[in-house]
Design a protein around this motif. Structure first.
Motif, PDB file in Angstrom:
ATOM      1  N   VAL A   6     109.089  19.330  42.420  1.00 58.67           N
ATOM      2  CA  VAL A   6     108.067  20.371  42.379  1.00 58.67           C
ATOM      3  C   VAL A   6     107.265  20.296  43.673  1.00 58.67           C
ATOM      4  O   VAL A   6     106.675  19.251  43.985  1.00 58.67           O
ATOM      5  N   GLY A   7     107.259  21.367  44.439  1.00 65.85           N
ATOM      6  CA  GLY A   7     106.488  21.399  45.672  1.00 65.85           C
ATOM      7  C   GLY A   7     105.070  21.873  45.411  1.00 65.85           C
ATOM      8  O   GLY A   7     104.866  22.895  44.754  1.00 65.85           O
ATOM      9  N   LEU A   8     104.088  21.134  45.891  1.00 62.25           N
ATOM     10  CA  LEU A   8     102.677  21.467  45.698  1.00 62.25           C
ATOM     11  C   LEU A   8     102.024  21.722  47.045  1.00 62.25           C
ATOM     12  O   LEU A   8     102.178  20.931  47.982  1.00 62.25           O
ATOM     13  N   SER A   9     101.304  22.832  47.147  1.00 64.58           N
ATOM     14  CA  SER A   9     100.620  23.141  48.396  1.00 64.58           C
ATOM     15  C   SER A   9      99.326  23.886  48.096  1.00 64.58           C
ATOM     16  O   SER A   9      98.979  24.136  46.943  1.00 64.58           O
ATOM     17  N   GLY A  10      98.601  24.227  49.147  1.00 67.00           N
ATOM     18  CA  GLY A  10      97.338  24.937  49.001  1.00 67.00           C
ATOM     19  C   GLY A  10      96.900  25.434  50.358  1.00 67.00           C
ATOM     20  O   GLY A  10      97.710  25.683  51.242  1.00 67.00           O
ATOM     21  N   GLY A  11      95.608  25.562  50.530  1.00 67.28           N
ATOM     22  CA  GLY A  11      95.044  25.936  51.816  1.00 67.28           C
ATOM     23  C   GLY A  11      93.825  25.082  52.070  1.00 67.28           C
ATOM     24  O   GLY A  11      93.375  24.345  51.185  1.00 67.28           O
ATOM     25  N   ILE A  12      93.285  25.156  53.252  1.00 65.67           N
ATOM     26  CA  ILE A  12      92.111  24.368  53.579  1.00 65.67           C
ATOM     27  C   ILE A  12      90.969  24.729  52.609  1.00 65.67           C
ATOM     28  O   ILE A  12      90.688  25.899  52.360  1.00 65.67           O
ATOM     29  N   ALA A  13      90.397  23.703  51.998  1.00 66.62           N
ATOM     30  CA  ALA A  13      89.274  23.844  51.052  1.00 66.62           C
ATOM     31  C   ALA A  13      89.633  24.620  49.785  1.00 66.62           C
ATOM     32  O   ALA A  13      88.746  25.122  49.095  1.00 66.62           O
ATOM     33  N   SER A  14      90.926  24.709  49.461  1.00 67.15           N
ATOM     34  CA  SER A  14      91.303  25.395  48.214  1.00 67.15           C
ATOM     35  C   SER A  14      91.200  24.466  47.009  1.00 67.15           C
ATOM     36  O   SER A  14      91.220  24.923  45.861  1.00 67.15           O
ATOM     37  N   GLY A  15      91.129  23.149  47.254  1.00 66.12           N
ATOM     38  CA  GLY A  15      90.950  22.205  46.154  1.00 66.12           C
ATOM     39  C   GLY A  15      92.217  21.494  45.715  1.00 66.12           C
ATOM     40  O   GLY A  15      92.319  21.043  44.575  1.00 66.12           O
ATOM     41  N   LYS A  16      93.184  21.365  46.619  1.00 67.72           N
ATOM     42  CA  LYS A  16      94.438  20.686  46.267  1.00 67.72           C
ATOM     43  C   LYS A  16      94.207  19.237  45.852  1.00 67.72           C
ATOM     44  O   LYS A  16      94.868  18.729  44.942  1.00 67.72           O
ATOM     45  N   SER A  17      93.270  18.558  46.517  1.00 72.98           N
ATOM     46  CA  SER A  17      93.006  17.156  46.184  1.00 72.98           C
ATOM     47  C   SER A  17      92.488  17.012  44.762  1.00 72.98           C
ATOM     48  O   SER A  17      92.765  16.019  44.076  1.00 72.98           O
ATOM     49  N   THR A  18      91.746  18.009  44.275  1.00 74.86           N
ATOM     50  CA  THR A  18      91.263  17.997  42.892  1.00 74.86           C
ATOM     51  C   THR A  18      92.429  18.067  41.919  1.00 74.86           C
ATOM     52  O   THR A  18      92.487  17.326  40.929  1.00 74.86           O
TER      53      THR A  18
END
Length: 231
Positions: A6-18
C-alpha cells in the motif's frame, strides 16, 4: 491470498505524519522511504562511498557525515548531478525497502505500507502498489497549517505548496483518501475504517510459508517474493 503493498503519500502540511502515527498504533507495518534515504548515505553504506567519490570530500561535515545542505545546493543548480545522485541512492533505497518488505512477509503481515512523500510525483513505484492512499486536506487548511508550523509568510508558504503536485490532482490518482481537514479524531476514525478494509481477509501466510520453506528452501521463497513484487 498474498501480502500486498500500500503506497501512502500526502503533501506538505497535509498531516501524513498524523496518519502514520495512528497506523503504527494499530500495529501496521510501515516502511518510511525518507528514513531509509537518510540511512543509506551514512558512512558505512555503499552509497556514501560513491557519493564522496563523485562529489568530493568538501560535502562532508567534520564528523565525516554528508552535509545534506551542501550536497543539496550542488544538485539544485546542476540537474545532471541530481540525476547522478539519484542513480547512486535510488537502487540502495529500493534494496533496503525490499529487505524490509521481505521481513514483514516472513512475519506474516497482511499488507505493508510504503510511506513515500513523492509517490505520485515520480510515479515509478505506483505500479507495485495494490492500493494508494493520499492524506488530503483542503487548500486553505494546508496553507494555514504550513504558515503556523514553519513560521512562514503567506507568500513563502504558497511557494512551497506550489512546488508540489496539488493535493486535488493527487486525489484523482489515489485509490483511497484520508481527509485530514478536520480534527484528529475524525482522521483517526477514517484510518481505522481503512485499516479494517485492508485487513478484511485475515488469511495470514504461515502455512504457505512453512510449506514453501520445506519444498523450496528460503532461497526459493526469496526468489518468489522478488518475482511477485518486481514483475
Amino acid at each position: 491470498s498474498t501480502m500486498f503493498l500500500v503506497g501512502l503519500s500526502g503533501g506538505i502540511a497535509s498531516g501524513k505524519s498524523t496518519v502514520v502515527a495512528v497506523l503504527r498504533e494499530l500495529g501496521c507495518a510501515v516502511i518510511d522511504a525518507d528514513v531509509i534515504a537518510r540511512e543509506v548515505v551514512q558512512p558505512h553504506f555503499k552509497a556514501y562511498r560513491q557519493i564522496v567519490r563523485y562529489f568530493g570530500t568538501e560535502i562532508l561535515l567534520e564528523n565525516g557525515e554528508i552535509n545534506r545542505e551542501a550536497l543539496g545546493n550542488i544538485i539544485f543548480s546542476h540537474p545532471e548531478k541530481r540525476q547522478l545522485l539519484n542513480s547512486i541512492t535510488h537502487p540502495e533505497i529500493q534494496k533496503e525497502m525490499l529487505k524490509q518488505i521481505l521481513k514483514y512477509f516472513v512475519l506474516g503481515y497482511r499488507y505493508v505500507i510504503l510511506d513515500i512523500p513523492l509517490l505520485f510525483e515520480t510515479n515509478r513505484l505506483t505500479k507495485f502498489m495494490k492500493y494508494t492512499v493520499l492524506v488530503y486536506c483542503d487548500p486553505p487548511t494546508q496553507l494555514s497549517r504550513l504558515m503556523k508550523r514553519n513560521g512562514l509568510s503567506r507568500a513563502e508558504a504558497e511557494a512551497r505548496i506550489a512546488s508540489q503536485l496539488p493535493l486535488d490532482e493527487k486525489r484523482k490518482l489515489a485509490s483511497h483518501v484520508i481527509d485530514n481537514s478536520g480534527d484528529r479524531e475524525s482522521t483517526r476514525r477514517q484510518v481505522l475504517r481503512l485499516h479494517a478494509r485492508l485487513e478484511d481477509s485475515l488469511d495470514f501466510l504461515w502455512a504457505r510459508l512453512a510449506a514453501g520453506a520445506v519444498v523450496a528452501g528460503l532461497g526459493g521463497l526469496v526468489y518468489l517474493l522478488l518475482q511477485h513484487f518486481m514483475s
